[in-house]
Scaffold this active site. Structure first.
Site, PDB file in Angstrom:
ATOM      1  N   LYS A 177       8.540 -17.247 -10.565  1.00 21.49           N
ATOM      2  CA  LYS A 177       7.809 -16.091 -11.072  1.00 21.49           C
ATOM      3  C   LYS A 177       6.565 -16.560 -11.844  1.00 21.49           C
ATOM      4  O   LYS A 177       6.675 -17.479 -12.682  1.00 21.49           O
ATOM      5  CB  LYS A 177       8.730 -15.287 -11.988  1.00 21.49           C
ATOM      6  CG  LYS A 177       8.127 -13.991 -12.438  1.00 21.49           C
ATOM      7  CD  LYS A 177       9.074 -13.242 -13.359  1.00 21.49           C
ATOM      8  CE  LYS A 177       8.323 -12.109 -14.019  1.00 21.49           C
ATOM      9  NZ  LYS A 177       8.951 -11.667 -15.244  1.00 21.49           N
TER      10      LYS A 177
ATOM     11  N   LYS B 144     -13.397   0.942  16.121  1.00 20.11           N
ATOM     12  CA  LYS B 144     -12.068   0.311  16.265  1.00 20.11           C
ATOM     13  C   LYS B 144     -11.542   0.486  17.687  1.00 20.11           C
ATOM     14  O   LYS B 144     -10.947  -0.431  18.255  1.00 20.11           O
ATOM     15  CB  LYS B 144     -11.072   0.916  15.261  1.00 20.11           C
ATOM     16  CG  LYS B 144     -11.278   0.351  13.877  1.00 20.11           C
ATOM     17  CD  LYS B 144     -10.376   0.938  12.823  1.00 20.11           C
ATOM     18  CE  LYS B 144     -10.916   0.525  11.461  1.00 20.11           C
ATOM     19  NZ  LYS B 144     -10.250   1.129  10.341  1.00 20.11           N
TER      20      LYS B 144
ATOM     21  N   ASP C 203      -4.214  -6.173   5.155  1.00 19.77           N
ATOM     22  CA  ASP C 203      -5.303  -6.949   5.763  1.00 19.77           C
ATOM     23  C   ASP C 203      -5.402  -8.333   5.132  1.00 19.77           C
ATOM     24  O   ASP C 203      -5.975  -9.243   5.726  1.00 19.77           O
ATOM     25  CB  ASP C 203      -6.631  -6.213   5.591  1.00 19.77           C
ATOM     26  CG  ASP C 203      -6.724  -5.012   6.527  1.00 19.77           C
ATOM     27  OD1 ASP C 203      -6.145  -5.084   7.633  1.00 19.77           O
ATOM     28  OD2 ASP C 203      -7.363  -4.009   6.149  1.00 19.77           O
TER      29      ASP C 203
ATOM     30  N   PHE D 283      -4.486   3.396  14.831  1.00 19.53           N
ATOM     31  CA  PHE D 283      -4.839   4.368  13.799  1.00 19.53           C
ATOM     32  C   PHE D 283      -6.063   3.861  13.047  1.00 19.53           C
ATOM     33  O   PHE D 283      -6.265   2.652  12.920  1.00 19.53           O
ATOM     34  CB  PHE D 283      -3.674   4.550  12.820  1.00 19.53           C
ATOM     35  CG  PHE D 283      -2.691   5.585  13.283  1.00 19.53           C
ATOM     36  CD1 PHE D 283      -1.860   5.329  14.363  1.00 19.53           C
ATOM     37  CD2 PHE D 283      -2.611   6.821  12.648  1.00 19.53           C
ATOM     38  CE1 PHE D 283      -0.959   6.284  14.812  1.00 19.53           C
ATOM     39  CE2 PHE D 283      -1.716   7.786  13.081  1.00 19.53           C
ATOM     40  CZ  PHE D 283      -0.887   7.521  14.163  1.00 19.53           C
TER      41      PHE D 283
ATOM     42  N   LYS E 116     -11.072  -3.094  19.476  1.00 18.96           N
ATOM     43  CA  LYS E 116      -9.676  -3.532  19.645  1.00 18.96           C
ATOM     44  C   LYS E 116      -9.144  -3.212  21.043  1.00 18.96           C
ATOM     45  O   LYS E 116      -7.954  -3.366  21.299  1.00 18.96           O
ATOM     46  CB  LYS E 116      -8.788  -2.901  18.567  1.00 18.96           C
ATOM     47  CG  LYS E 116      -9.175  -3.315  17.134  1.00 18.96           C
ATOM     48  CD  LYS E 116      -8.111  -2.931  16.106  1.00 18.96           C
ATOM     49  CE  LYS E 116      -8.609  -3.167  14.687  1.00 18.96           C
ATOM     50  NZ  LYS E 116      -7.566  -3.006  13.676  1.00 18.96           N
TER      51      LYS E 116
ATOM     52  N   ASN F 255       0.841  -1.200   0.000  1.00 23.74           N
ATOM     53  CA  ASN F 255       0.000   0.000   0.000  1.00 23.74           C
ATOM     54  C   ASN F 255       0.876   1.249   0.000  1.00 23.74           C
ATOM     55  O   ASN F 255       2.098   1.158  -0.029  1.00 23.74           O
ATOM     56  CB  ASN F 255      -0.955  -0.028   1.202  1.00 23.74           C
ATOM     57  CG  ASN F 255      -0.194  -0.100   2.508  1.00 23.74           C
ATOM     58  OD1 ASN F 255       0.546   0.810   2.859  1.00 23.74           O
ATOM     59  ND2 ASN F 255      -0.349  -1.223   3.223  1.00 23.74           N
TER      60      ASN F 255
HETATM   61  N1  CTP Z   1      -3.655  -3.198  12.179  1.00 22.48           N
HETATM   62  C1  CTP Z   1      -2.873  -4.213  12.691  1.00 22.48           C
HETATM   63  N2  CTP Z   1      -2.835  -5.432  12.073  1.00 22.48           N
HETATM   64  C2  CTP Z   1      -3.572  -5.665  10.957  1.00 22.48           C
HETATM   65  C3  CTP Z   1      -4.380  -4.639  10.430  1.00 22.48           C
HETATM   66  C4  CTP Z   1      -4.399  -3.417  11.068  1.00 22.48           C
HETATM   67  O1  CTP Z   1      -2.192  -4.000  13.709  1.00 22.48           O
HETATM   68  N3  CTP Z   1      -3.495  -6.850  10.373  1.00 22.48           N
HETATM   69  C5  CTP Z   1      -3.719  -1.922  12.882  1.00 22.48           C
HETATM   70  C6  CTP Z   1      -3.138  -0.752  12.121  1.00 22.48           C
HETATM   71  O2  CTP Z   1      -1.757  -0.568  12.438  1.00 22.48           O
HETATM   72  C7  CTP Z   1      -3.978   0.406  12.633  1.00 22.48           C
HETATM   73  C8  CTP Z   1      -5.306  -0.212  12.937  1.00 22.48           C
HETATM   74  O3  CTP Z   1      -5.071  -1.607  13.057  1.00 22.48           O
HETATM   75  O4  CTP Z   1      -3.476   0.919  13.845  1.00 22.48           O
HETATM   76  C9  CTP Z   1      -6.388   0.057  11.925  1.00 22.48           C
HETATM   77  O5  CTP Z   1      -6.175  -0.639  10.775  1.00 22.48           O
HETATM   78  P1  CTP Z   1      -7.244  -0.656   9.608  1.00 22.48           P
HETATM   79  O6  CTP Z   1      -6.767  -1.575   8.550  1.00 22.48           O
HETATM   80  O7  CTP Z   1      -7.572   0.734   9.207  1.00 22.48           O
HETATM   81  O8  CTP Z   1      -8.497  -1.226  10.332  1.00 22.48           O
HETATM   82  P2  CTP Z   1      -9.138  -2.623  10.311  1.00 22.48           P
HETATM   83  O9  CTP Z   1      -9.396  -2.992  11.726  1.00 22.48           O
HETATM   84  O10 CTP Z   1      -8.304  -3.588   9.529  1.00 22.48           O
HETATM   85  O11 CTP Z   1     -10.514  -2.366   9.635  1.00 22.48           O
HETATM   86  P3  CTP Z   1     -10.902  -1.998   8.124  1.00 22.48           P
HETATM   87  O12 CTP Z   1      -9.797  -2.507   7.234  1.00 22.48           O
HETATM   88  O13 CTP Z   1     -12.194  -2.661   7.936  1.00 22.48           O
HETATM   89  O14 CTP Z   1     -11.009  -0.507   8.097  1.00 22.48           O
END
Ligand code: CTP
Length: 419
Positions: free
Chosen positions: A286, A349, A276, A335, A353, A207
């Site tokens: 490859k 969140k 995610d 975040f 969390k 990303n």
């Molecule tokens: N985060 C994490 N581990 C993951 C995904 C996210 O520790 N596998 C943490 C990020 O560092 C951030 C927070 O979770 O602090 C929010 O991540 P985000 O991807 O925005 O939220 P999600 O809970 O994954 O929800 P969504 O993707 O549905 O917005």
């Protein structure tokens, strides 16, 4: 013991203001060690700074003002803060390029204490792309800035480049000195940057995260005296000194690096943009257009109509796991990067969390988000706090985030965590 500031004076008309600054710092109980560039000494005499600070004011790197000591190393080691006031175009260029060719630059480049720069120069010199590139590089290197203001300049023009006034610089120095010990003994872990989830030996899913927000938080915590661990995905940023740096690539590696260190931390800040989803299988060779792996093999597949279908699996949510393991006295900050319903999503969140704070940002807003140097965030606290911050540099936003955590009463505060 009184705080020690090395005051570096470089060549700009504003050099005379540095004498006032030196005087005010000394009056406020700070021990000031002046150094000047040779050209600055054409604006103001070193004798002025010697008299005001009661310390030598060396210029040449081979001077030996401290008997038995290598002066630039001694200055670098014996200061709590290095302030360069004014910082000329030339000094910015030399610091950005590692040119240690006089006492000021040699001491500054050897210094591991925070360095504060108060630039002052003509508008054309400030706007020059070379200066702007040097400023960007110095920001990435962790230097602190007091931005110049717009006003009437010595060259009889109006524009940006006028050095900030002495009270502003004095206040910034005192604020930085006061912060310095405020997190002494506190253990802080920060995750930063993107993760990379490999598809095959040459490709990955990732990303746009630059890592700047997480690095700014780690550096701000380090500047407050905390023992910092920075677990970072791949970024283009220089590796910060004075902290434990743990480079990782995938979400799984980040998870292992974080969870193995989590128990001993007082504060955990999850600023990383963790993937995610990751491919279920990583192709050993490859992936070729001509000879695709069979569809639905669990990895990547190419359908008859052309194109590629990837089968992904959800990664472990590191932050959610930290929330489940949270011990009393531990502060957890996450975040929430959102594109809609910012505060609702962020609050969800925070609760789901088990966080103490969530830093919410709407990544669709100009000036906010993954890539740039600035951010616009709202802090939501578990006790109902809601703090909306304006457009700030990621560095300033980092300070405000740490301030909010510090101000929280009770067992979340760093002071309590160490007691
Ligand atoms: N985060 C994490 N581990 C993951 C995904 C996210 O520790 N596998 C943490 C990020 O560092 C951030 C927070 O979770 O602090 C929010 O991540 P985000 O991807 O925005 O939220 P999600 O809970 O994954 O929800 P969504 O993707 O549905 O917005």
């Amino acid at each position: 013991m009184s705080k020690r500031v090395v005051l570096g004076v470089s060549a700009s008309v504003a050099a005379y203001k540095a004498a006032d600054l030196a005087s005010q710092l000394v009056k406020s109980g700070v021990e000031v060690f002046p150094v000047m560039t040779a050209d600055a000494a054409r604006f103001v005499q070193p004798a002025t700074f010697r008299a005001l600070t009661h310390h030598p004011c060396p210029i040449d790197v081979f001077e030996e003002p401290f008997p038995g000591e290598i002066a630039h190393i001694w200055l670098a080691r014996h200061c709590d803060l290095f302030a360069i006031v004014p910082a000329s175009m030339n000094v910015l260029a030399r610091l950005a390029n590692g040119l240690a060719d006089d006492m000021l630059t040699a001491a500054a480049l050897a210094c591991t204490a925070p360095i504060l720069l108060a630039p002052g120069m003509n508008t054309g010199m400030w706007d020059n792309p070379a200066t702007q590139a040097n400023l960007a590089r110095l920001r990435d290197y962790g230097y602190y800035f007091i931005e110049p203001t717009t006003g009437r300049l010595a060259c009889r023009t109006e524009g940006v480049g006028r050095m900030a006034d002495v009270p502003t610089i004095l206040a910034a120095i005192h604020e930085m000195l006061a912060r310095q010990d405020s997190w002494r003994g506190v253990r802080v872990l920060v995750t930063a940057g993107p993760t990379r989830e490999p598809l095959d030996p040459v490709r990955f899913l990732s990303n746009r995260s630059s890592g700047k927000m997480g690095y700014a938080l780690a550096e701000a915590a380090r500047a407050r005296g905390a023992a910092v661990t920075l677990v970072s995905g791949p970024t283009a940023l220089p590796r910060p000194g004075g902290l434990e740096f743990v480079p990782v690539e995938t979400a799984a590696q980040m998870r292992d690096a974080v969870l193995s260190r989590a128990a001993e931390q007082d504060i955990l800040i999850a600023a990383a943009a963790v993937a995610d989803y990751a491919p279920v299988e990583v192709a050993e060779q490859k992936i070729k257009k001509e000879a695709p792996p069979a569809p639905n093999s669990g990895g990547a597949g190419q359908e008859e109509v052309g194109g590629l279908t990837l089968v992904l699996t959800e990664t472990d949510d590191i932050l959610a796991e930290l929330g489940r393991r949270k011990r009393p006295g531990q502060t957890l900050i996450g975040f929430a990067a959102e594109t809609e319903h910012l505060l609702d999503h962020a609050r969800r969140k925070l609760e789901s969390k088990n966080l103490d704070w969530v830093v919410a940002n709407d990544v669709t807003q100009p000036g906010a988000g993954f890539d740039g140097d600035t951010n616009i965030v709202t802090l939501l606290g578990a006790r109902g706090e809601e703090i909306s911050l304006p457009l700030l540099t990621k560095r300033e936003a980092a300070e405000r985030i740490l301030d909010a955590v510090t101000a929280t009463p009770g067992e979340q505060s760093p002071g309590r965590a160490t007691s």
